[in-house]
Design a protein around this motif. Structure first.
Motif, PDB file in Angstrom:
ATOM      1  N   UNK A 124      25.341  49.141  39.011  1.00 43.20           N
ATOM      2  CA  UNK A 124      26.648  49.793  38.883  1.00 43.20           C
ATOM      3  C   UNK A 124      27.712  48.930  39.543  1.00 43.20           C
ATOM      4  N   UNK A 125      28.914  49.003  39.003  1.00 41.34           N
ATOM      5  CA  UNK A 125      30.028  48.237  39.541  1.00 41.34           C
ATOM      6  C   UNK A 125      31.296  49.047  39.363  1.00 41.34           C
ATOM      7  N   UNK A 126      32.113  49.070  40.414  1.00 39.05           N
ATOM      8  CA  UNK A 126      33.433  49.696  40.306  1.00 39.05           C
ATOM      9  C   UNK A 126      34.425  48.856  41.089  1.00 39.05           C
ATOM     10  N   UNK A 127      35.642  48.825  40.604  1.00 31.72           N
ATOM     11  CA  UNK A 127      36.656  47.988  41.246  1.00 31.72           C
ATOM     12  C   UNK A 127      38.053  48.517  40.961  1.00 31.72           C
ATOM     13  N   UNK A 128      38.975  48.127  41.820  1.00 36.29           N
ATOM     14  CA  UNK A 128      40.398  48.277  41.558  1.00 36.29           C
ATOM     15  C   UNK A 128      40.962  46.871  41.419  1.00 36.29           C
ATOM     16  N   UNK A 129      41.419  46.541  40.226  1.00 40.80           N
ATOM     17  CA  UNK A 129      41.972  45.219  39.941  1.00 40.80           C
ATOM     18  C   UNK A 129      43.485  45.320  39.859  1.00 40.80           C
ATOM     19  N   UNK A 130      44.150  44.203  40.091  1.00 42.75           N
ATOM     20  CA  UNK A 130      45.617  44.188  40.137  1.00 42.75           C
ATOM     21  C   UNK A 130      46.129  43.008  39.322  1.00 42.75           C
ATOM     22  N   UNK A 131      47.190  43.248  38.550  1.00 44.45           N
ATOM     23  CA  UNK A 131      47.822  42.138  37.845  1.00 44.45           C
ATOM     24  C   UNK A 131      48.316  42.521  36.467  1.00 44.45           C
ATOM     25  N   UNK A 132      49.405  41.889  36.064  1.00 45.17           N
ATOM     26  CA  UNK A 132      49.984  42.169  34.752  1.00 45.17           C
ATOM     27  C   UNK A 132      49.104  41.692  33.602  1.00 45.17           C
ATOM     28  N   UNK A 133      48.097  40.868  33.893  1.00 39.21           N
ATOM     29  CA  UNK A 133      47.218  40.363  32.847  1.00 39.21           C
ATOM     30  C   UNK A 133      46.106  41.343  32.489  1.00 39.21           C
ATOM     31  N   UNK A 134      46.048  42.517  33.129  1.00 38.72           N
ATOM     32  CA  UNK A 134      45.040  43.503  32.779  1.00 38.72           C
ATOM     33  C   UNK A 134      45.209  43.938  31.329  1.00 38.72           C
ATOM     34  N   UNK A 135      44.125  43.968  30.550  1.00 42.34           N
ATOM     35  CA  UNK A 135      44.236  44.319  29.133  1.00 42.34           C
ATOM     36  C   UNK A 135      44.429  45.823  28.941  1.00 42.34           C
ATOM     37  N   UNK A 136      44.760  46.208  27.725  1.00 44.20           N
ATOM     38  CA  UNK A 136      44.885  47.626  27.396  1.00 44.20           C
ATOM     39  C   UNK A 136      43.512  48.270  27.212  1.00 44.20           C
ATOM     40  N   UNK A 137      42.547  47.476  26.806  1.00 42.86           N
ATOM     41  CA  UNK A 137      41.220  47.993  26.509  1.00 42.86           C
ATOM     42  C   UNK A 137      40.217  46.850  26.666  1.00 42.86           C
ATOM     43  N   UNK A 138      38.958  47.172  26.898  1.00 45.59           N
ATOM     44  CA  UNK A 138      37.902  46.163  26.901  1.00 45.59           C
ATOM     45  C   UNK A 138      36.575  46.838  26.618  1.00 45.59           C
ATOM     46  N   UNK A 139      35.555  46.059  26.247  1.00 45.99           N
ATOM     47  CA  UNK A 139      34.271  46.617  25.826  1.00 45.99           C
ATOM     48  C   UNK A 139      33.128  46.267  26.767  1.00 45.99           C
ATOM     49  N   UNK A 140      33.213  45.147  27.494  1.00 43.55           N
ATOM     50  CA  UNK A 140      32.148  44.721  28.391  1.00 43.55           C
ATOM     51  C   UNK A 140      32.759  44.126  29.658  1.00 43.55           C
ATOM     52  N   UNK A 141      31.965  44.149  30.727  1.00 38.69           N
ATOM     53  CA  UNK A 141      32.413  43.599  32.006  1.00 38.69           C
ATOM     54  C   UNK A 141      31.296  42.770  32.616  1.00 38.69           C
ATOM     55  N   UNK A 142      31.643  41.605  33.153  1.00 37.02           N
ATOM     56  CA  UNK A 142      30.728  40.783  33.935  1.00 37.02           C
ATOM     57  C   UNK A 142      31.319  40.599  35.330  1.00 37.02           C
ATOM     58  N   UNK A 143      30.444  40.576  36.322  1.00 39.47           N
ATOM     59  CA  UNK A 143      30.858  40.425  37.715  1.00 39.47           C
ATOM     60  C   UNK A 143      30.134  39.231  38.315  1.00 39.47           C
ATOM     61  N   UNK A 144      30.895  38.362  39.019  1.00 36.92           N
ATOM     62  CA  UNK A 144      30.351  37.128  39.570  1.00 36.92           C
ATOM     63  C   UNK A 144      30.715  36.985  41.043  1.00 36.92           C
ATOM     64  N   UNK A 145      29.798  36.400  41.803  1.00 35.96           N
ATOM     65  CA  UNK A 145      30.097  35.906  43.152  1.00 35.96           C
ATOM     66  C   UNK A 145      29.609  34.468  43.223  1.00 35.96           C
ATOM     67  N   UNK A 146      30.520  33.572  43.551  1.00 32.33           N
ATOM     68  CA  UNK A 146      30.197  32.135  43.655  1.00 32.33           C
ATOM     69  C   UNK A 146      29.465  31.614  42.417  1.00 32.33           C
ATOM     70  N   UNK A 147      29.910  32.082  41.254  1.00 33.35           N
ATOM     71  CA  UNK A 147      29.352  31.615  40.002  1.00 33.35           C
ATOM     72  C   UNK A 147      28.096  32.310  39.548  1.00 33.35           C
ATOM     73  N   UNK A 148      27.490  33.147  40.399  1.00 32.98           N
ATOM     74  CA  UNK A 148      26.278  33.869  40.023  1.00 32.98           C
ATOM     75  C   UNK A 148      26.662  35.203  39.391  1.00 32.98           C
ATOM     76  N   UNK A 149      26.145  35.458  38.188  1.00 33.36           N
ATOM     77  CA  UNK A 149      26.415  36.716  37.509  1.00 33.36           C
ATOM     78  C   UNK A 149      25.490  37.799  38.056  1.00 33.36           C
ATOM     79  N   UNK A 150      26.073  38.832  38.653  1.00 30.20           N
ATOM     80  CA  UNK A 150      25.294  39.927  39.218  1.00 30.20           C
ATOM     81  C   UNK A 150      25.242  41.140  38.302  1.00 30.20           C
ATOM     82  N   UNK A 151      26.229  41.271  37.433  1.00 33.15           N
ATOM     83  CA  UNK A 151      26.345  42.496  36.635  1.00 33.15           C
ATOM     84  C   UNK A 151      26.920  42.158  35.269  1.00 33.15           C
TER      85      UNK A 151
END
Length: 304
Positions: free
Chosen positions: A35-62
């Motif tokens: 599971x992953x949850x976040x609060x993101x900030x920025x005008x580049x946030x899209x209106x919609x999306x279908x998938x999410x990937x989460x990385x730390x130091x280049x390693x994909x965790x989610x």
């Protein structure tokens, strides 16, 4: 430490975002998805999306679905509130056709029935039979198969890889108390059942039973009765034993939190305080203004 997410739009393009005000990533040995949850900030946030990937130091965790997404425009900018579950959550949402599956292997279970996206599995040709009741999720069939073949409970490694064997590439890490942000223990007895009673083929009770010594010692008297479980016709006593072991899952845990993230995954090997060489059963990574912190947990239960 480089932390970012990637969001996939309906047209297949990916957008990378690194302005995360906070996040929580969790994976646990008895939960069939990350599971992953976040609060993101920025005008580049899209209106919609279908998938999410989460990385730390280049390693994909989610890598997961877009479960919920709330986008708020305010004077200071745009905030996005996102929750996601790993794609292996689909194993709990797809049902196998009812019936008896003979000579079932892990490879057949995952490769011959549903084309579920972004899920991989270990290569395993050990076979047994499974019996599927109406409405049984694919995950429950996989749990039953894993228990028969290995006596263990399956788990998710990497982003979406189904495993029932111990990893051959397990990390082995040791932490000292000087590394600790905090450490401690937790007890959860809410799931523990003291007695399981299974009916025989004639519908009579009394032949197949399980008594949980730990539950009785804690005065947690909980009697559960169920009909003959055809998944365990080869060994009827195992039907009660399996339920008893599952009810005890994760009831005692020890945890250790450190600053940063050093790549641990489920069933890696960890030592800390008086814990020596035990398997990691839960990983929780949090991030915010104070930095990134990782909590590793080991369990005392019948599957550990």
């Amino acid at each position: 430490m480089i932390v970012y997410i990637e969001l996939k739009s309906k047209d297949g393009t990916w957008k990378s975002l690194s302005r995360l005000l906070n996040f929580v990533f969790e994976k646990e040995a008895y939960t069939p998805y990350t599971t992953f949850r976040t609060t993101a900030f920025g005008n580049e946030l899209p209106e919609d999306f279908t998938e999410l990937k989460f990385y730390i130091n280049g390693k994909q965790l989610h890598h997961g679905t877009a479960d919920t997404y709330k986008k708020i425009n305010e004077k200071g900018g745009v905030r996005g509130y996102i929750t996601s579950r790993g794609f292996t959550s689909l194993l709990t949402e797809n049902q196998l056709p009812p019936g008896t599956y003979t000579d079932m292997t892990l490879n057949k279970l995952f490769d011959n029935y549903f084309a579920l996206p972004n899920i991989t599995h270990e290569n395993n040709e050990q076979s047994s039979y499974i019996f599927v009741n109406r409405g049984t999720p694919m995950w429950d069939g996989a749990v039953n198969l894993a228990y028969k073949l290995t006596g263990t409970y399956p788990y998710i490694r990497n982003a979406n890889k189904f495993m029932m064997s111990m990893p051959t590439d397990a990390k082995n890490v040791t932490y000292t108390l000087e590394d600790a942000v905090n450490y401690g223990s937790e007890l959860n007895t809410k799931r523990i059942v003291s007695h399981y009673h299974m009916a025989d083929i004639s519908g009579n009770y009394g032949t197949y039973e399980y008594i949980g010594a730990e539950a009785e010692a804690r005065s947690l008297i909980r009697h559960h009765h169920f009909e003959l479980d055809r998944r365990f016709l080869y060994s009827p006593d195992s039907a009660c034993q399996f339920r008893g072991e599952v009810s005890m899952r994760g009831y005692k845990r020890r945890f250790f939190t450190y600053n940063g993230y050093k790549g641990e995954d489920l069933n890696d090997i960890v030592s800390f305080e008086d814990i020596s060489g035990q398997r990691v059963k839960a990983v929780k990574i949090t991030g915010g203004q104070k930095g990134v912190f990782t909590e590793l947990s080991v369990y005392e239960d019948l599957f550990s």
